[in-house]
Design an enzyme around this catalytic site. Structure first.
Site, PDB file in Angstrom:
ATOM      1  N   ARG A 504      -1.931   2.476   6.466  1.00 47.80           N
ATOM      2  CA  ARG A 504      -0.616   2.995   6.061  1.00 47.80           C
ATOM      3  C   ARG A 504      -0.074   4.016   7.052  1.00 47.80           C
ATOM      4  NH1 ARG A 504       1.686   2.124   1.077  1.00 47.80           N
ATOM      5  NH2 ARG A 504       0.436   0.887  -0.361  1.00 47.80           N
ATOM      6  N   GLU A 537      -7.601  -0.235   0.579  1.00 55.41           N
ATOM      7  CA  GLU A 537      -6.942  -0.449  -0.707  1.00 55.41           C
ATOM      8  C   GLU A 537      -7.310  -1.827  -1.250  1.00 55.41           C
ATOM      9  OE1 GLU A 537      -2.748   0.224  -0.671  1.00 55.41           O
ATOM     10  OE2 GLU A 537      -2.894   1.937   0.690  1.00 55.41           O
ATOM     11  N   GLU A 548       5.999  -4.759   0.366  1.00 56.28           N
ATOM     12  CA  GLU A 548       5.795  -3.342   0.654  1.00 56.28           C
ATOM     13  C   GLU A 548       5.573  -3.120   2.146  1.00 56.28           C
ATOM     14  OE1 GLU A 548       3.076   0.452  -0.790  1.00 56.28           O
ATOM     15  OE2 GLU A 548       2.624  -1.560  -1.538  1.00 56.28           O
ATOM     16  N   HIS A 816       7.531   0.053  -9.375  1.00 51.88           N
ATOM     17  CA  HIS A 816       6.767  -0.680  -8.370  1.00 51.88           C
ATOM     18  C   HIS A 816       7.777  -1.539  -7.613  1.00 51.88           C
ATOM     19  CE1 HIS A 816       2.849   0.468  -9.909  1.00 51.88           C
ATOM     20  NE2 HIS A 816       3.182   0.060 -11.125  1.00 51.88           N
ATOM     21  N   CYS A 818       7.589  -3.211  -4.950  1.00 52.69           N
ATOM     22  CA  CYS A 818       7.129  -4.482  -4.377  1.00 52.69           C
ATOM     23  C   CYS A 818       7.100  -5.593  -5.420  1.00 52.69           C
ATOM     24  CB  CYS A 818       5.758  -4.314  -3.739  1.00 52.69           C
ATOM     25  SG  CYS A 818       4.567  -3.450  -4.766  1.00 52.69           S
TER      26      CYS A 818
END
Length: 850
Positions: A504, A537, A548, A816, A818
């Site tokens: 990320r 993740e 995302e 959320h 995504c």
């Protein structure tokens, strides 16, 4: 062939002892008028009924167009047969039996006679005869030279003193002068447009028919209902013969004047009326669609000189036929609209009008982007694909329409058509089109199956996007299959997906390195289905993780602090930074990301001016494009062009311009050699403006844009994207639509966690959202989905989910993005719901709300 049936029904074979019940010479035959005979002839033609051999006394009196053409019987040589002698004049005035073609003067003469007697049957018979005969219609309404009118009058004045041979010679001379008529360059009809210059550049081939005369004749005759019926019946009879001539006898190549009959028929302003839609117009469309490519191009060039109103009339004629056939039939997966001959033929005819609309508009065929210096490398799997019979169909690039090639013009070349492109879209057709089947026909390219994807102008963005989706998915499955087979041959495990494993906090670096390696080693992998994994993740990428990933990449790469793009606060648009320190690989990455977003059906929150999408499709930016990319500069240059004073003395500017770099330092650039010594004047200001726009939109960002386009084409180079979509539709695919229909969103939203459509909190929620202003609605959409735009097809395609997130609380709603999921606590009142929701959407910034 059906013309012979017609003559057999109206004139007979000449044998008084004939026994054929469908011959006028048969003693027991019941006479019928011309219109009834035309319909009956068509029926006999369909069942292949018996035809009599012409009796010696009748031979040669009823030859069809093709027979005359083969014998060399043309307008000039046949004059003596058609010229009426003085002795025949009285009988000719009664029924005009020997009149086989029409002129405006002759129609006026017959109309005057019929008006005096009150009996229009002679005129109806003449129209029935001429307009049902390909030969007669081709010879009718020919242009004449202006200076020959006096000669014609002189010849006619001397007719009284001439014997029969001299009269025939004079008439033939007049006809020869008609045949030699010069091409007219004046606009046909009212409403001049930019199309004149464009058409002249493209080399218009004129036709020999006098279109203005045809229009005057129609305006006089169509007011009479009985005469209008004659046109209708004649067209029913004419069309199958014409279709046969074009399909089997190559008649247009023998006589290019054959195109005249299509020009004449299309001038009938009643073609779209209900009477024509059932039989006459479908038959005519089938005939028109059989014209060879060169004839279609000639027709498009001719019609491009028409006014916008005339183009719209023809467009509406074909559109009404398509719509009528669609709504009067029940098309489905078993009864495909692709198999309806009338709809297919009308769509093919509509294509001619579409290209006429382009040619008649404002064209820019010169400013084209140069091709990449380095071709996109071929896949290392190509040899294996060939061994497996999986050769790529489009190695030479996307498909190109043959008519487009013949005309030398593309849709992207048209800056402003005569009528908007949107008017060519037929929504009822889009509603019944089975896109999976249509896409199959598009890829297979068989002659007996028509695909509407070959006429993308008639499809809306939603339908075309579905076709693109099938193309992308099939390509993904193909790559997956090849990879599996390849792994079996090589004995090693290869991944059937495009896998990206990124961190990320280093998302750009990780994505760039991985995608660059793929682009160099095997660019075909970019066409595999994207599968993203964030390091450290857990989560399976079912589409949400990819979405995302795209959002994070876009957010970072368009960050003004990075300096790849500049941001205009007034337009809210990004532009390439000509002074960027980033290497070309970064720009290639964003090009790949845009391509992957289209390929994987994701919407990105990017905001480019339209010129970027035009450049992606191969057109350079021009002064006109500055209006949305650099509006302040555009306004200044526009004022320069419109300035009425002395530009050189009053403005004192030269062909040298000044720009600033990242640090605010001025940079001087000469638009021409020694530009600092060349003043801008009233005479050369257009050149100055053109060079300024070329510098701003093309030269300064050439390196950055080439890398960007190269990345985009790595993903889309084999896609029908360029063939199907216009620049504004490409923007729609990438960014979504600005039109927000929240009513459609409410109807398609699903609920989870205990909520349903009738829950109090849900009713309060939708009342609150519908009361928001436009900007607040965009903020809500951004908060919930990650973008403030609707997908292709509108918000109804979004599939949003509202899930319960506990009982009443002071916590804000969360999302959320995504998965398009809104987590909504069950607030105690509508007022609290509104206050919490507004705070959430106003102060949320991208990700990190959870």
């Amino acid at each position: 062939m059906s013309e012979r049936y017609y003559h057999q029904l109206t004139e007979g074979c000449g044998n008084e002892a004939c026994t054929n019940e469908f011959c006028a010479s048969c003693p027991g035959f019941r006479r019928m008028d011309n219109n009834a005979a035309a319909v009956k002839a068509l029926e006999l033609y369909k069942i292949n009924a018996k035809l009599c051999d012409p009796h010696p006394s009748k031979k040669g009196t009823s030859s069809a167009y093709l027979e005359n053409s083969a014998k060399g019987v043309h307008h000039n040589s046949a004059c003596s047969d058609r010229t009426m002698s003085r002795k025949e004049l009285p009988s000719a005035r009664e029924d005009f039996k020997d009149l086989n073609y029409l002129t405006e003067e002759k129609v006026n003469e017959i109309l005057e006679i019929c008006g005096e007697t009150g009996d229009y049957s002679p005129l109806i018979r003449v129209i029935g005869r001429v307009f049902s005969s390909a030969e007669g219609l081709v010879q009718s309404f020919r242009k004449t030279k202006q200076h020959t009118k006096e000669e014609l009058k002189s010849l006619q004045a001397k007719d009284e003193d001439k014997d029969e041979d001299e009269k025939e010679n004079a008439a033939c001379s007049a006809a020869a002068m008609e045949e030699d008529s010069e091409a007219s360059s004046s606009r046909i009809g009212e409403g001049a447009s930019q199309g004149d210059n464009n058409v002249q550049k493209l080399g218009l081939d004129e036709v020999s028919v006098d279109i203005e005369a045809v229009r005057r004749v129609y305006s006089k005759l169509l007011a009479n209902e009985k005469i209008e019926a004659a046109f209708l019946n004649a067209l029913v009879y004419l069309s199958p013969n014409v279709e046969c001539d074009l399909t089997y006898h190559n008649v247009y190549s023998r006589d290019p004047n054959y195109l005249n009959l299509f020009v004449i028929v299309m001038e009938n302003s009643n073609l779209h009326s209900p009477e024509y839609l059932e039989i006459a117009l479908p038959l005519f469309c089938k005939a028109l669609s059989k014209l060879p490519l060169a004839a279609l191009a000639k027709l498009a060039r001719l019609w491009s000189k028409y006014s916008a109103e005339q183009i719209r009339r023809m467009m509406e004629t074909f559109q009404q036929l398509i719509t009528y056939k669609v709504i009067s039939n029940e098309f489905n997966s078993r009864n495909l609209v692709n198999d309806d001959d009338a709809v297919v033929a009308a769509t093919k005819c509509l294509k001619i009008v579409y290209y006429a609309n382009i040619l008649g508009g404002e064209l820019d065929i010169d400013h084209n982007e140069e091709e990449d210096d380095k071709p996109i490398p071929e896949s290392s799997e190509l040899t294996l694909q060939e061994l497996l019979g999986e050769e790529r169909r489009n190695k030479k690039g996307p498909r190109v329409d043959p008519l487009e090639t013949e005309l030398g013009v593309k849709t992207i070349d048209c800056r402003r058509p005569l009528i908007p492109f949107e008017e060519f879209v037929n929504e009822p057709l889009n509603d019944v089109l089975e896109m999976d089947k249509d896409y199959t026909f598009f890829k297979v390219e068989t002659e007996n199956k028509f695909s509407f994807m070959t006429c993308p102008f008639v499809l809306n963005a939603v339908t075309k996007n579905l076709g693109l989706y099938y193309d992308n998915r099939i390509r993904m499955y193909s790559e997956r299959r090849i990879t599996v087979l390849y792994s079996l041959v090589q004995g090693q495990q290869l991944n059937p997906y495009l896998r990206l494993k990124v961190r990320r906090d280093h998302i750009i670096d990780d994505a760039l390195v991985r995608l660059e390696m793929i682009a160099m080693e095997n660019p075909a992998d970019l066409k595999k289905q994207l599968y993203v994994e964030f390091e450290g993740e857990q989560g399976v990428d079912e589409g949400g993780v990819s979405k995302e990933f795209f959002q994070l990449v876009v957010e970072e790469i368009f960050n003004p602090d990075i300096g790849m793009f500049t941001y205009d606060e007034t337009t809210k648009l990004f532009w390439f930074n000509p002074s960027s320190f980033e290497n070309e690989g970064q720009f290639t990455l964003i090009g790949i990301v845009l391509g992957l977003a289209i390929y994987n059906n994701c919407i990105l929150d990017v905001h480019f001016p339209m010129v970027v999408y035009r450049k992606l499709l191969g057109k350079k930016g021009t002064f006109r494009d500055l209006a949305d990319s650099h509006p302040v500069l555009h306004q200044s240059l526009k004022e320069l062009l419109e300035y009425e004073g002395n530009v050189e003395e009053d403005m004192m500017i030269t062909f040298q311009i000044s720009q600033t770099d990242l640090f605010g330092n001025p940079l001087m650039y000469n638009l021409r050699e020694n530009g600092d010594r060349i003043p801008v004047t009233n005479e050369n200001r257009k050149e100055f403006v053109a060079l300024y726009a070329e510098y701003m939109l093309n030269k300064t960002v050439e390196k950055q844009f080439k890398a960007f386009r190269r990345g985009f084409h790595m993903v889309t180079n084999e896609s029908p994207l360029k063939y199907l979509f216009r620049p504004e539709e490409i923007e729609l695919l990438i960014c979504g639509s600005r039109n927000l229909d929240f009513q459609a969103l409410e109807e398609t939203t699903e609920y989870d966690g205990g909520y349903n459509r009738d829950s109090r909190i849900i009713r309060d929620f939708w009342e609150t959202v519908h009361s928001f202003g436009e900007e607040q609605k965009r903020l809500f959409l951004q908060f919930t989905t990650g973008t403030d735009r609707a997908p292709v097809g509108g918000l109804g395609k979004l599939k949003m989910i509202i899930a319960k997130n506990g009982p009443d609380t002071d916590r804000l709603p969360t999302s959320h993005t995504c998965f398009n999921v809104l987590l909504l606590p069950e607030y105690s009142s509508k007022e609290k719901l509104r206050e919490r929701l507004l705070k959430a959407i106003t102060y949320a910034k991208g990700f990190g709300m959870l």
